[in-house]
Design a protein around this motif. Structure first.
Motif, PDB file in Angstrom:
ATOM      1  N   ILE A  76      33.030  13.742 -10.734  1.00  0.00           N
ATOM      2  CA  ILE A  76      33.961  12.875  -9.995  1.00  0.00           C
ATOM      3  C   ILE A  76      33.475  11.429  -9.817  1.00  0.00           C
ATOM      4  CG2 ILE A  76      35.104  12.551  -7.744  1.00  0.00           C
ATOM      5  CD1 ILE A  76      35.562  15.621  -7.719  1.00  0.00           C
ATOM      6  N   PRO A  77      32.221  11.189  -9.413  1.00  0.00           N
ATOM      7  CA  PRO A  77      31.786   9.798  -9.229  1.00  0.00           C
ATOM      8  C   PRO A  77      31.799   8.954 -10.520  1.00  0.00           C
ATOM      9  CG  PRO A  77      30.243  11.335  -8.197  1.00  0.00           C
ATOM     10  CD  PRO A  77      31.170  12.149  -9.020  1.00  0.00           C
ATOM     11  N   TYR A  78      31.857   9.613 -11.675  1.00  0.00           N
ATOM     12  CA  TYR A  78      31.831   8.890 -12.953  1.00  0.00           C
ATOM     13  C   TYR A  78      33.237   8.489 -13.425  1.00  0.00           C
ATOM     14  CZ  TYR A  78      26.970  10.378 -13.363  1.00  0.00           C
ATOM     15  OH  TYR A  78      25.628  10.574 -13.144  1.00  0.00           O
ATOM     16  N   LYS A  88      42.747  16.430  -3.841  1.00  0.00           N
ATOM     17  CA  LYS A  88      42.877  17.429  -2.764  1.00  0.00           C
ATOM     18  C   LYS A  88      41.951  18.622  -3.005  1.00  0.00           C
ATOM     19  CE  LYS A  88      47.675  16.590  -1.388  1.00  0.00           C
ATOM     20  NZ  LYS A  88      49.065  17.050  -1.576  1.00  0.00           N
ATOM     21  N   ILE A  89      41.846  19.034  -4.271  1.00  0.00           N
ATOM     22  CA  ILE A  89      41.006  20.191  -4.615  1.00  0.00           C
ATOM     23  C   ILE A  89      39.527  19.836  -4.514  1.00  0.00           C
ATOM     24  CG2 ILE A  89      40.340  21.740  -6.523  1.00  0.00           C
ATOM     25  CD1 ILE A  89      43.318  21.640  -7.410  1.00  0.00           C
ATOM     26  N   GLY A  90      39.169  18.634  -4.965  1.00  0.00           N
ATOM     27  CA  GLY A  90      37.765  18.208  -4.950  1.00  0.00           C
ATOM     28  C   GLY A  90      36.997  18.669  -6.167  1.00  0.00           C
ATOM     29  N   ILE A  95      39.964  15.402 -18.093  1.00  0.00           N
ATOM     30  CA  ILE A  95      39.878  13.940 -18.000  1.00  0.00           C
ATOM     31  C   ILE A  95      40.788  13.317 -19.040  1.00  0.00           C
ATOM     32  CG2 ILE A  95      38.369  11.905 -18.102  1.00  0.00           C
ATOM     33  CD1 ILE A  95      35.998  13.842 -17.539  1.00  0.00           C
ATOM     34  N   LYS A  96      41.614  12.386 -18.582  1.00  0.00           N
ATOM     35  CA  LYS A  96      42.486  11.634 -19.491  1.00  0.00           C
ATOM     36  C   LYS A  96      41.940  10.212 -19.606  1.00  0.00           C
ATOM     37  CE  LYS A  96      47.269   9.955 -19.952  1.00  0.00           C
ATOM     38  NZ  LYS A  96      47.926  10.694 -21.039  1.00  0.00           N
ATOM     39  N   PHE A  97      41.891   9.723 -20.845  1.00  0.00           N
ATOM     40  CA  PHE A  97      41.465   8.344 -21.097  1.00  0.00           C
ATOM     41  C   PHE A  97      42.724   7.517 -21.347  1.00  0.00           C
ATOM     42  CE2 PHE A  97      37.836  10.930 -21.813  1.00  0.00           C
ATOM     43  CZ  PHE A  97      36.732  10.148 -21.557  1.00  0.00           C
ATOM     44  N   GLY A 105      40.793  11.793 -13.538  1.00  0.00           N
ATOM     45  CA  GLY A 105      40.481  13.213 -13.429  1.00  0.00           C
ATOM     46  C   GLY A 105      41.651  14.029 -12.919  1.00  0.00           C
ATOM     47  N   PHE A 106      41.854  15.205 -13.529  1.00  0.00           N
ATOM     48  CA  PHE A 106      42.918  16.125 -13.144  1.00  0.00           C
ATOM     49  C   PHE A 106      42.324  17.517 -12.929  1.00  0.00           C
ATOM     50  CE2 PHE A 106      44.987  12.778 -15.470  1.00  0.00           C
ATOM     51  CZ  PHE A 106      46.275  12.658 -14.951  1.00  0.00           C
TER      52      PHE A 106
END
Length: 252
Positions: A76-78, A88-90, A95-97, A105-106
């Protein structure tokens, strides 16, 4: 900046650790071949998440990535941004570019789990035990909330989310939670003789045991449930559904 590649050179891949036998590479490689799509899919097996930026530097034609154990939270931090559901999920597994170079992030795990468990649910399935507290378990918890099924986490060690340690579990607790979901890697190939340490004698024919593991197809956890008359389900359908959703995200 991560530039938008030419379509014919576009690459997808999987970030994880010890992923040689991953579902995603075989699934998407077959999809690209069958549908004559000009893409490739590569496993990026890394020891630590801080190797992630180097992968992007060396592979500037990546347009989409899947993320698996143990990096669904660490990634996540990247990322530049998170989709609302992933936030919400965490946890992130896709990952979509974007053409701008931004990464988003999804989480498609929750969708895959929800869609795959729904056909098995009965009116008595009101409470669940989630075995494990990692990134995968967070998506399962989110799906159970959507399904209005109450749940408790079980962990090996004290954890803020976990109501129970494995050592706390009794046959009565098992009996009262008629859905049990294994979100740990315990029982994955090659360690197929292992299973979560729970009091299996509390399981009845009213139970539903769900294992996120798909290799082997029937884990020892599921075998134990089946012997006691429980309904069982492995993670293969969940993987197919989450992969389809990831493809939609990458190509929409």
């Amino acid at each position: 900046m991560h530039k938008e590649p030419e379509k014919s050179k576009s690459k997808f891949g999987l970030i994880g650790k010890n992923i040689a036998y991953s579902f995603s590479k075989a699934h998407f490689t077959a999809k690209f071949e069958n549908e004559h799509l000009p893409y490739s899919y590569e496993n990026f097996d890394i020891d630590t998440i801080d190797q992630f930026p180097e992968i992007l530097k060396q592979n500037d034609t990546i347009v989409g990535l899947n993320v698996t154990i143990p990096y669904k939270e660490q990634i996540i931090p990247y990322l530049d941004e998170l989709n609302k559901t992933a936030s919400k999920i965490g946890a992130v597994n896709t990952i979509k570019f974007h053409p701008s170079g931004k990464t988003e992030g999804f989480n498609t795990d929750y969708y895959g789990f929800k869609k795959s468990i729904e056909p098995y649910l009965k009116s008595n399935h009101k409470k669940a035990l989630i075995l494990g507290t990692g990134g995968a378990s967070k998506a399962i918890a989110y799906a159970l909330k959507k399904l209005k099924i109450r749940f408790d986490y079980v962990s090996r060690n004290a954890h803020p989310d976990a109501k129970y340690l494995y050592t706390d579990l009794t046959e009565d607790i098992i009996n009262k939670h008629q859905i049990i979901i294994n979100c740990t890697p315990i029982g994955t190939h090659p360690k197929v003789n292992e299973c979560p340490d729970i009091p299996y004698d509390g399981i009845t024919k009213e139970h539903l045991l769900y294992d996120l593991i798909y290799n082997p197809i029937q884990t020892k956890f599921l075998m134990c449930g089946e012997l006691l008359g429980a309904t069982t389900c492995n993670g293969s359908k969940m993987l197919e559904y989450q992969a389809e959703k990831a493809w939609d995200i990458w190509t929409k």
